[in-house]
Design a protein around this motif. Structure first.
Motif, mmCIF file in Angstrom:
data_model
loop_
_atom_site.group_PDB
_atom_site.id
_atom_site.type_symbol
_atom_site.label_atom_id
_atom_site.label_comp_id
_atom_site.label_asym_id
_atom_site.label_seq_id
_atom_site.Cartn_x
_atom_site.Cartn_y
_atom_site.Cartn_z
ATOM 1 N N HIS A 151 -13.014 7.874 -47.043
ATOM 2 C CA HIS A 151 -13.739 9.280 -45.572
ATOM 3 C C HIS A 151 -12.557 9.066 -45.559
ATOM 4 O O HIS A 151 -11.950 10.856 -45.248
ATOM 5 C CB HIS A 151 -14.355 8.838 -45.095
ATOM 6 N N PHE A 152 -11.971 8.313 -44.455
ATOM 7 C CA PHE A 152 -10.973 9.014 -43.844
ATOM 8 C C PHE A 152 -9.701 9.697 -44.829
ATOM 9 O O PHE A 152 -8.211 10.731 -44.281
ATOM 10 C CB PHE A 152 -10.113 7.509 -43.487
ATOM 11 N N LEU B 101 -17.110 16.705 -52.768
ATOM 12 C CA LEU B 101 -16.806 15.618 -52.466
ATOM 13 C C LEU B 101 -17.470 14.489 -51.493
ATOM 14 O O LEU B 101 -18.765 15.215 -51.004
ATOM 15 C CB LEU B 101 -16.060 16.191 -51.045
ATOM 16 N N PRO B 102 -17.365 13.084 -51.486
ATOM 17 C CA PRO B 102 -18.626 11.696 -50.793
ATOM 18 C C PRO B 102 -18.055 12.497 -49.059
ATOM 19 O O PRO B 102 -18.063 11.305 -49.121
ATOM 20 C CB PRO B 102 -18.261 10.512 -52.044
ATOM 21 N N MET C 250 -12.549 3.648 -30.453
ATOM 22 C CA MET C 250 -12.603 4.688 -31.108
ATOM 23 C C MET C 250 -12.469 3.748 -32.693
ATOM 24 O O MET C 250 -11.706 4.811 -33.220
ATOM 25 C CB MET C 250 -12.718 5.708 -30.923
ATOM 26 N N PRO C 251 -13.146 2.954 -33.178
ATOM 27 C CA PRO C 251 -12.852 2.623 -34.375
ATOM 28 C C PRO C 251 -14.373 3.265 -35.192
ATOM 29 O O PRO C 251 -14.211 2.262 -35.559
ATOM 30 C CB PRO C 251 -13.160 0.848 -34.505
ATOM 31 N N THR C 252 -13.766 4.033 -35.572
ATOM 32 C CA THR C 252 -14.294 5.250 -36.245
ATOM 33 C C THR C 252 -12.776 6.512 -37.532
ATOM 34 O O THR C 252 -12.403 6.337 -36.286
ATOM 35 C CB THR C 252 -15.268 6.078 -35.648
ATOM 36 N N VAL C 253 -14.431 6.878 -38.612
ATOM 37 C CA VAL C 253 -13.303 7.789 -39.112
ATOM 38 C C VAL C 253 -12.846 8.365 -37.907
ATOM 39 O O VAL C 253 -11.795 9.119 -38.244
ATOM 40 C CB VAL C 253 -14.026 8.114 -40.182
ATOM 41 N N THR C 254 -13.359 8.713 -37.192
ATOM 42 C CA THR C 254 -13.028 10.259 -36.069
ATOM 43 C C THR C 254 -11.920 9.655 -35.471
ATOM 44 O O THR C 254 -10.658 10.693 -35.396
ATOM 45 C CB THR C 254 -14.396 10.192 -35.560
ATOM 46 N N GLY C 255 -12.088 8.366 -34.826
ATOM 47 C CA GLY C 255 -10.491 8.311 -34.152
ATOM 48 C C GLY C 255 -9.912 8.579 -34.516
ATOM 49 O O GLY C 255 -8.277 8.739 -34.161
ATOM 50 N N ALA D 230 -11.329 6.525 -53.687
ATOM 51 C CA ALA D 230 -10.263 7.370 -53.418
ATOM 52 C C ALA D 230 -9.372 6.583 -52.404
ATOM 53 O O ALA D 230 -8.076 7.214 -52.402
ATOM 54 C CB ALA D 230 -10.580 8.575 -52.628
ATOM 55 N N GLY D 231 -10.501 6.396 -51.685
ATOM 56 C CA GLY D 231 -9.941 5.162 -50.431
ATOM 57 C C GLY D 231 -8.333 3.940 -51.200
ATOM 58 O O GLY D 231 -7.045 3.612 -50.652
ATOM 59 N N GLY D 232 -9.078 3.197 -52.195
ATOM 60 C CA GLY D 232 -8.663 2.213 -53.093
ATOM 61 C C GLY D 232 -6.485 2.749 -53.206
ATOM 62 O O GLY D 232 -5.895 2.812 -53.730
ATOM 63 N N PHE D 233 -7.381 4.733 -53.631
ATOM 64 C CA PHE D 233 -6.197 5.173 -54.908
ATOM 65 C C PHE D 233 -4.816 5.360 -53.829
ATOM 66 O O PHE D 233 -3.211 5.609 -53.886
ATOM 67 C CB PHE D 233 -7.053 6.157 -55.440
#
Length: 422
Positions: free
Chosen positions: A40-41, A106-107, A166-171, A248-251
């Motif tokens: 997602h990030f 997009l996911p 803030m250990p999140t995507v938003t952070g 997507a993340g791995g790529f």
């Protein structure tokens, strides 16, 4: 040549610092968010950079090309700033459309859409090609490198804060956004100290009035820059769209580690372009020498990826990313190919053949995007990486053929000039 190598040294030093810092924030982001969260990030960052890249004009090339004359860079800088303002306006509309329709292709979960749009706006407001062009025009690569070092430092520090609080995507996205704004401010401050920026010169008319080919050059370099974005950021978006957030993340991780050579190619291109503009008669020889040096560096880097890639992936990102090893190796080979072609592409642009460079890059890139769905169905991340490799190889072959044609023109024209002089 000595100045060119010194400038490349400054840029490589900056890349080295960037590489060390990137390992810090990449390790924190991947291990904190996991494969899906990092996916997602990666999609949000790719979307913001894609919007900016598609809307952005390569204004640093305009400043170098038209600011090198006796009249100085005043009008060229004003033209570049006007184009930057146009980029922000176009990009904002594009970002709104892409984010509004994101869940259709997009996911991305709905709760991440607001931060996605914010990141797109920050990326647009952080466009910094104009101050970069001013520094390259005066060959102030050391000062530019120092200013650009702010970005990886802020990213690494921001990633640590996100990991702690803030250990999140938003952070992590907020950390990236802060780094974009900070490095843009740093480059503008340094550029303004080197060259007076006259805001009264901001105009879309002055340069085209004196240089009839200006808009053709603007469109060609913008399209070329958009293609470079398509080759990387749009590729990640499509991988996420077709294969999901985990792919997507791995790529993205494999691309960042394996295609570090592409960044090196861009470094060589940025350093050699001002030299080629000034060299003129020696530009062809200089580009060929740089291509030969790049070939050696590319081979060495591919060997490193081949023998240490899996270990590096698992050390930085964690064991769950180890399955992207072969994608990393393939992308490293693609990066080596791009490294060889960097000086050839810069030669075409510096010779006023930006439209040729665009066409040579366009066909392979579009072909890769068209074949991506089939490639992912066939072999997942490795298939996607192979489309990148194929695109890079075809483009560099095209640059080489175009360079040979330029050399042939030179051979056939020079004797005529000599006979006229006689």
């Amino acid at each position: 040549m000595n100045r060119l190598l010194r400038n490349i040294g400054w840029l490589l030093g900056g890349r080295g610092f960037n590489a060390v810092m990137s390992l810090v924030y990449l390790a924190l982001a991947t291990r904190t968010l996991g494969l899906d969260g990092f996916g997602h990030f990666a999609i949000i960052v790719a979307l913001g950079q894609a919007v900016t890249g598609l809307a952005n004009f390569q204004t640093w090339q305009f400043v170098v090309r038209w600011g090198a004359g006796e009249e100085g860079p005043g009008e060229a800088t004003g033209f570049a700033i006007a184009l930057d303002m146009l980029s922000v306006a176009i990009g904002t509309v594009l970002a709104a459309i892409m984010v509004q329709t994101a869940q259709l292709w997009l996911p991305l979960p709905s709760e991440l859409l607001p931060i996605t749009f914010i990141y797109c706006l920050v990326s647009l407001l952080s466009i910094r090609t104009t101050p970069t062009g001013l520094l390259r025009l005066r060959f102030k690569f050391g000062k530019a490198t120092a200013a650009e070092a702010v970005q990886p430092a802020i990213r690494a520090g921001g990633a640590i804060l996100a990991w702690l609080f803030m250990p999140t995507v938003t952070g992590f996205i907020l950390a990236w956004a802060a780094s974009e704004l900070t490095v843009a401010a740093a480059l503008w401050i340094v550029a303004a100290r080197q060259e007076r920026i006259d805001l009264s010169q901001i105009s879309l008319r002055k340069i085209p009035r004196d240089h009839p080919e200006a808009w053709r050059f603007v469109v060609s370099t913008n399209l070329t820059g958009s293609l470079n974005i398509a080759a990387k950021q749009v590729m990640i978006l499509l991988v996420g769209s077709l294969g999901g957030e985990a792919l997507a993340g791995g790529f993205r991780v494999a691309s960042q580690l394996g295609q570090a050579l592409v960044q090196l190619a861009q470094t060589v291109s940025k350093a050699i372009y001002p030299e080629l503009v000034h060299a003129k008669d020696e530009a062809l020889v200089m580009a060929r020498r740089m291509a030969n040096i790049a070939l050696i560096g590319g081979v060495l880097a591919v060997l490193v990826a081949l023998f240490l890639g899996r270990w590096g992936l698992e050390l930085v990102a964690g064991p769950e990313f180890g399955g992207f090893y072969w994608a990393l190796v393939i992308l490293a080979i693609a990066g080596a190919v791009e490294l060889v072609g960097a000086s050839l592409e810069s030669l075409l642009v510096s010779a006023g053949k930006a439209h040729t460079a665009f066409m040579v890059r366009a066909v392979p890139t579009l072909l890769a995007l068209v074949l991506l769905d089939v490639a992912i169905d066939w072999n997942g991340a490795k298939g996607a990486a192979l489309t990148v490799l194929g695109s890079s190889a075809l483009a560099v072959i095209g640059f080489y053929v175009a360079m040979l044609n330029m050399q042939q023109i030179r051979i056939t024209v020079d004797p005529a000039r000599d006979s006229e002089k006689a």
